[in-house]
Design an enzyme around this catalytic site. Structure first.
Site, short mmCIF file in Angstrom:
data_model
loop_
_atom_site.label_atom_id
_atom_site.label_comp_id
_atom_site.label_asym_id
_atom_site.label_seq_id
_atom_site.Cartn_x
_atom_site.Cartn_y
_atom_site.Cartn_z
N HIS A 134 0.82 -1.22 0.00
CA HIS A 134 0.00 0.00 0.00
C HIS A 134 0.86 1.27 0.00
O HIS A 134 0.52 2.27 0.63
CB HIS A 134 -0.94 0.04 1.20
CG HIS A 134 -1.98 -1.04 1.23
ND1 HIS A 134 -3.25 -0.86 0.75
CD2 HIS A 134 -1.94 -2.33 1.66
CE1 HIS A 134 -3.94 -1.98 0.91
NE2 HIS A 134 -3.16 -2.90 1.45
N ASN A 206 -10.42 -2.58 2.58
CA ASN A 206 -10.08 -2.67 1.15
C ASN A 206 -11.34 -2.45 0.32
O ASN A 206 -12.46 -2.49 0.86
CB ASN A 206 -9.51 -4.05 0.81
CG ASN A 206 -8.03 -4.18 1.18
OD1 ASN A 206 -7.35 -3.20 1.43
ND2 ASN A 206 -7.54 -5.41 1.20
N HIS A 398 -3.97 1.09 12.37
CA HIS A 398 -3.79 -0.20 13.07
C HIS A 398 -5.14 -0.83 13.34
O HIS A 398 -6.01 -0.17 13.93
CB HIS A 398 -3.04 0.03 14.38
CG HIS A 398 -2.53 -1.24 14.96
ND1 HIS A 398 -3.35 -2.26 15.39
CD2 HIS A 398 -1.26 -1.69 15.14
CE1 HIS A 398 -2.62 -3.26 15.81
NE2 HIS A 398 -1.34 -2.95 15.67
C1 HEM Z 1 -2.20 -10.83 7.61
C2 HEM Z 1 -2.54 -10.11 6.59
C3 HEM Z 1 -2.04 -8.70 6.42
C4 HEM Z 1 -0.86 -8.18 6.82
C5 HEM Z 1 0.27 -8.89 7.54
C6 HEM Z 1 -0.86 -6.79 6.42
C7 HEM Z 1 0.18 -5.93 6.60
C8 HEM Z 1 0.21 -4.64 6.22
C9 HEM Z 1 1.32 -3.76 6.35
C10 HEM Z 1 2.68 -4.14 6.93
C11 HEM Z 1 0.95 -2.55 5.88
C12 HEM Z 1 1.78 -1.28 5.85
C13 HEM Z 1 1.42 -0.49 7.05
C14 HEM Z 1 2.27 0.73 7.25
O1 HEM Z 1 3.43 0.77 6.83
O2 HEM Z 1 1.76 1.65 7.92
C15 HEM Z 1 -0.39 -2.66 5.47
C16 HEM Z 1 -1.12 -1.64 4.97
C17 HEM Z 1 -2.45 -1.76 4.70
N1 HEM Z 1 -3.23 -2.88 4.81
FE1 HEM Z 1 -2.66 -4.68 5.34
N2 HEM Z 1 -2.04 -6.49 5.83
C18 HEM Z 1 -2.79 -7.65 5.82
C19 HEM Z 1 -4.05 -7.81 5.34
C20 HEM Z 1 -4.84 -6.77 5.00
C21 HEM Z 1 -6.25 -6.86 4.77
C22 HEM Z 1 -7.09 -8.13 4.85
C23 HEM Z 1 -6.67 -5.61 4.50
C24 HEM Z 1 -8.06 -5.13 4.25
C25 HEM Z 1 -9.08 -5.50 4.93
C26 HEM Z 1 -5.54 -4.72 4.57
C27 HEM Z 1 -5.58 -3.37 4.38
C28 HEM Z 1 -4.50 -2.54 4.44
C29 HEM Z 1 -4.55 -1.16 4.10
C30 HEM Z 1 -5.77 -0.36 3.68
C31 HEM Z 1 -3.26 -0.66 4.27
C32 HEM Z 1 -2.81 0.75 3.98
C33 HEM Z 1 -2.94 1.59 5.20
C34 HEM Z 1 -2.51 2.98 4.87
O3 HEM Z 1 -3.15 3.60 3.99
O4 HEM Z 1 -1.56 3.47 5.48
N3 HEM Z 1 -4.44 -5.45 4.87
N4 HEM Z 1 -0.84 -3.94 5.66
#
Ligand code: HEM
Length: 755
Positions: A134, A206, A398
């Protein structure tokens, strides 16, 4: 009469004309979004010292809170640069920042030049790691207002009727780097930070309601597969490559998410036109301690709409910032994006299932026909961040940021996410104090006993950051339920053995994929077939294509055989029985009617032709909350009409609808004109770039309207008389009909379907 008199008169007239043009251009700039600064610049470099320019009217800022959540009472301006003079980081005024301090004009440079070292050192450290996923995103500030309709199921105060809460939203793509194109085929992030007065709530959602994997331990696998190949680091920001299809064809629980990506949902028209989904099932608890299981949905006021694949690809080159520009321009022009937050409410039973759907499996949806989405509040985005880095880049979401009344479930994907986000942010934001960055500061009082660390902004007092203590009078104290404490729902944990395994219900990888396919209209199915054919066609290895075809056969034989034909491979037979599914019309994007707010209207004008009605048309478009862009052979003014795009800068993908007010002859920079100069015998009477605009808009099933000489231009394109092409006597009559057609987003009948 002196000889210079006529010259003076001419000069004055010219000045007058230029002034009128400038003021008309300025008026247009006030209405057409996208001006870079808050006032137009002068040609000469300003030299009279004055303070920083005021912010643009659409700029917002996080509410000014202290690092520990108190209202600071300071203005947002106090966070911006101060004073009229250039200074060092410590406020000493500088008289030169263009030359380093040297021993003589020919050097060498002196080590004592602190300003030089400070400027360069800071620059050297300007970049922080981008998000591991992202990375590419755009943010906006806004407000959420509760409807009060959720009070029976949750005690969360921000959902109470009429309660207003500040929000910050960040939309994103998943795979690409920070500088990648907006319109790639990918899942979109839709993360919302609600600054509630009971603590921050982050709904990190999402635009696709299911995920690739059921257990978070697989997240590095799916992301490594989707990211560019590790040897050549290609391709950027896309799934059309071998490693992605290698993984999803072997790890078939990913097939549900994948079909959503291959559908039009993977290429949204705008962030404003996307649904959002919390994906996981959450648990809500009310004041009596009664719990329900829920899924969160964001429903956009403008409906769910997508680009065509060709538009998405063209935009990748012509305007890689299309989605963020669209978001900012809509806010600037007052067409504030809106979504309703809704919940699907399911009983909290010990099995955590509903009608046979395992609610802990994040690869499954609950069809809206089974459990309707109940609206519980409305979000309006109304401000653009004043500074991209400070706000959009430094915001940290978070899934564990929850207010009382909302709790997590044991979804094994959600459980891993609870660990992952802080862990990554510690590195990305350079230490443990990133909740003190203005955009992350809670709007509730913070008394957390964490101390010190890099970039500590709080000035904690007292001597006893531990509990129990008596030296600080026992403060801070534990809150009881009556004090609004966050209470973990005392859910019963089943007696079980320690295992690395999924429940058997997680083994169904295909029935809901088939449900999605069966719920699509023919035109949407056609797009899905083309998307799979394109993506698999870009894979190098035949074994991977064959394996994915096998997965498609287990979804639907027509889908499989159509894609197989495109790939030039035989279509395999299903290896599993095909599920008998009841289509869910709510999954289709086609059929509804939606407001056209914030849409772009391209208007081709001919400076030598009849411009009657164009001025009134511009007014009517502005009044309908849309943006008119006049397209002419040259920039500047055509009479009193300001030109926003020329035939060489404007492309059809920028507009939602094309109107033709004239039939401009080929301009001098048109290629056929050059060809005729070179002796070519025939050339069209309309500029060929206008014909290209018409052809592309027609191919992309956009509404086209024409009157007067515009009808002649249509005639030359061969599109007149076809569906969704409106002609009439006047601009007013044509625009009225065009507006009605725009409500369905596209002229769907124009897409050929073979399915
Ligand atoms: C175990 C599964 C997942 C892991 C380990 C994961 C991990 C991460 C990580 C490491 C980031 C970057 C965060 C940052 O640097 O601030 C991120 C961002 C994000 N994740 Fe996940 N994610 C997972 C599943 C999902 C799912 C299922 C969704 C949606 C329902 C999702 C939605 C998002 C979104 C929207 C961001 C961007 C947040 C932003 O705009 O700063 N992720 N995710």
């Amino acid at each position: 009469m002196s000889a210079d008199k006529p010259a003076k008169a001419v000069e004055e007239t010219v000045e007058k004309v230029v002034d009128t043009a400038k003021s008309a251009l300025q008026q247009a700039a006030d209405l057409i979004p996208g001006a870079p600064g808050s006032a137009p610049p002068t040609v000469e470099e300003p030299t009279e010292p004055k303070g920083p320019m005021p912010p643009k009217k659409e700029h917002g800022h996080p509410e000014t809170r202290t690092p520990t959540g108190a209202k600071s009472g300071t203005s947002a301006k106090s966070f911006a640069q101060q004073g009229a003079f250039l200074t060092t980081a410590n406020g000493a005024r500088l008289r030169d920042s263009d030359h380093s301090l040297k021993a003589g004009e020919r050097g060498p440079t002196l080590l004592q030049d602190h300003h030089l070292r400070e400027k360069i050192t800071h620059f050297d450290h300007e970049r922080i790691p981008e998000r591991v996923v992202h990375a590419r995103g755009a943010g906006a500030h806004g407000t959420f207002e509760g409807y009060g309709t959720a009070s029976e199921v949750t005690l969360a105060g921000f959902l109470e009727k009429g309660k207003k809460t500040d929000v910050f939203v960040r939309f994103s793509t998943v795979l690409g780097n920070r500088g990648s194109a907006d319109t790639v085929r990918d899942t979109r992030g839709f993360a919302t930070k609600f600054y509630t007065d009971e603590g921050t709530f982050d709904l990190v959602a999402n635009n696709i309601p299911v995920f690739f994997i059921q257990d978070g331990i697989k997240f590095p696998d799916v992301i490594h597969a989707g990211k560019p190949h590790p040897d050549r680091e290609i391709p950027q920001a896309q799934s059309a490559h071998d490693t992605f299809w290698d993984f999803v064809s072997l790890h078939t629980e990913a097939q549900h998410h994948t079909i959503w990506n291959m559908s039009d949902r993977g290429i949204p028209r705008s962030y404003r036109m996307m649904e959002g989904f919390g994906v996981h099932t959450f648990r809500l608890v009310n004041a009596e301690g009664t719990t329900v299981l829920v899924k969160f949905h964001w429903k956009p006021k403008l409906g769910v709409h997508s680009l065509t694949w060709e538009e998405a690809q063209m935009l990748g080159g012509l305007d890689p910032d299309f989605h963020r520009r669209d978001l900012y321009d809509a806010i600037e022009s007052g067409a504030f994006p809106e979504w309703e937050l809704g919940i699907q409410v399911m009983p909290d039973n010990p099995e955590e299932t509903f009608e046979g759907i395992d609610l802990l499996d994040p690869t499954k949806i609950v069809p809206e026909e089974l459990v309707p989405v109940q609206p519980i509040g409305k979000m309006t985005l109304n401000k653009v961040p004043s500074n991209f880095f400070a706000e959009t880049e430094q915001v940290a979401f978070h899934v564990g940021h929850l207010p009382p009344g909302i709790d997590v479930t044991n979804d094994p994907l959600l459980q891993t996410r609870l660990f992952s986000y802080v862990d990554t942010q510690l590195t990305r934001l350079g230490g443990p104090n990133f909740t003190q960055i203005p955009v992350n500061r809670p709007h509730a009082p913070v008394n957390d006993m964490t101390r010190d660390g890099f970039h500590q902004h709080a000035e904690h007092t007292g001597v006893a950051p531990y509990k129990p203590n008596s030296l600080d009078g026992g403060c801070p104290f534990f809150a009881g339920a009556e004090d609004g404490a966050y209470l973990d729902v005392p859910v019963k944990v089943a007696e079980a053995r320690k295992v690395r395994a999924n429940p058997a219900s997680f083994d169904d990888h295909y029935s809901q994929v088939r449900l999605f396919w069966a719920s699509m209209t023919p035109v949407e199915k056609e797009h899905i077939i083309r998307a799979y054919t394109f993506e698999l066609g870009k894979c190098y290895e035949q074994a991977i294509k064959e394996r994915q075809l096998q997965a498609l056969a287990n979804i639907d034989p027509v889908l499989c055989s159509e894609v197989a034909t495109g790939l030039g491979l035989p279509a395999p037979e299903p290896t599993l029985p095909l599920a008998d599914v009841t289509p869910s019309p709510a999954l289709s994007q086609v059929g509804g009617e939606w407001p056209p707010d914030g849409r772009m209207v391209g208007i081709v004008i001919d400076p030598a032709g009849d411009l009657s009605g164009v001025r009134e048309l511009r007014e009517a478009i502005f009044s309908a909350d849309m943006v008119p862009l006049l397209i002419a052979p040259h920039g500047g003014m055509v009479e009193d009409l300001p030109v926003q795009r020329t035939f060489s800068t404007g492309r059809s993908v920028e507009y939602d609808v094309l109107l033709l007010a004239g039939c401009p002859a080929p301009a001098p920079d048109a290629i056929p004109a050059r060809e005729s100069e070179a002796g070519a015998s025939s050339s069209p009477t309309v500029d060929p770039r206008v014909l290209l605009l018409i052809e592309e808009c027609w191919r992309h099933a956009k509404v086209i309207g024409a009157w007067g000489e515009g009808v002649t231009a249509l005639g030359q394109s061969g599109t007149d008389g076809s569906v969704g092409v409106v002609t009439g006597e006047s601009a007013e009559a044509v625009f009225a009909e065009v507006q009605q057609l725009m409500a369905s987003h596209r002229v769907w009948e124009r897409f050929p379907t073979t399915v």
